[in-house]
Write an enzyme that holds these catalytic residues in place. Structure first.
Site, short mmCIF file in Angstrom:
data_model
loop_
_atom_site.label_atom_id
_atom_site.label_comp_id
_atom_site.label_asym_id
_atom_site.label_seq_id
_atom_site.Cartn_x
_atom_site.Cartn_y
_atom_site.Cartn_z
N VAL A 46 0.76 -1.37 -0.10
CA VAL A 46 0.18 0.17 0.00
C VAL A 46 0.77 1.29 0.01
O VAL A 46 0.48 2.40 -0.75
CB VAL A 46 -0.83 0.04 1.44
CG1 VAL A 46 -1.96 1.42 1.32
CG2 VAL A 46 -2.06 -1.26 1.06
N CYS A 47 2.00 1.10 0.63
CA CYS A 47 2.71 2.19 0.75
C CYS A 47 3.24 2.97 -0.40
O CYS A 47 3.21 4.25 -0.59
CB CYS A 47 4.00 1.96 1.73
SG CYS A 47 3.77 1.35 3.27
#
Length: 187
Positions: A46-47
């Site tokens: 997700v980062c």
């Protein structure tokens, strides 16, 4: 204890920005608006989508006089390696702060106990170094740079218009409210 409406604490960290390693301190933050954008770790899932979204909107933040500081507990060396190996991360022009000592993550109260990783925390800091807004999301919930832009605009508006507040879904140019006894029960 919430860090909202508190002064950012002193810190010193190495960052990767523009092909160089630079030192960033709390003194560098003061005098302009800032966003601290914490994330768990480099080379994850997700980062990079969040950081890519921030990179795509960085020019808009800059036009508003806002500096973005992404922060993870990785080192500045890991940030460089990620930057060099990922097309998404290569777009980043803002400082990527390394926090291997956990000083900044602890200061902003986003360090996960026993893990050495930061939660997904977003903090809007005014030019005096006061935290004006914060949001912390769970591991799998990505953030939205456009919504963050809206929140920064609201924080800047309220700061420059004493006595006015921004209602839900407020956007630049929309009506604001002037809290008063006359408004109680009428909204």
């Amino acid at each position: 204890m919430s860090v909202l409406n508190t002064q950012i604490k002193p810190f010193k960290a190495m960052a990767y920005k523009g092909g160089k390693f630079i030192e960033i301190t709390d003194a560098d933050v003061k005098g302009k608006w800032a966003v601290f954008f914490f994330y768990p770790a480099d080379f994850t899932f997700v980062c990079p989508t969040e950081l890519g979204d921030m990179a795509d909107h960085y020019a808009e933040f800059q036009k508003m006089g806002v500096e973005i500081y992404s922060v993870s507990t990785d080192t500045h060396f890991v940030h460089k390696a990620w930057h060099d190996s990922s097309e998404t991360i290569r777009k980043i022009q803002f400082p990527m702060l390394g926090d291997p000592t956990w000083e900044i993550s602890t200061n902003f109260d986003v360090l996960r106990p026993g893990q050495g990783l930061a939660d997904r925390g977003t903090f809007i800091v005014d030019p005096q170094g006061i935290i004006q807004a914060m949001e912390i999301t769970a591991e799998g919930i990505g953030r939205n740079a456009e919504e963050l832009l809206r929140k920064v605009k609201a924080a800047q508006y309220v700061a420059s218009h004493p006595g006015e507040v921004c209602p839900a879904k407020w956007t630049e140019g929309a009506a604001t409210l002037k809290p008063s006894l006359d408004l109680v029960g009428k909204i």
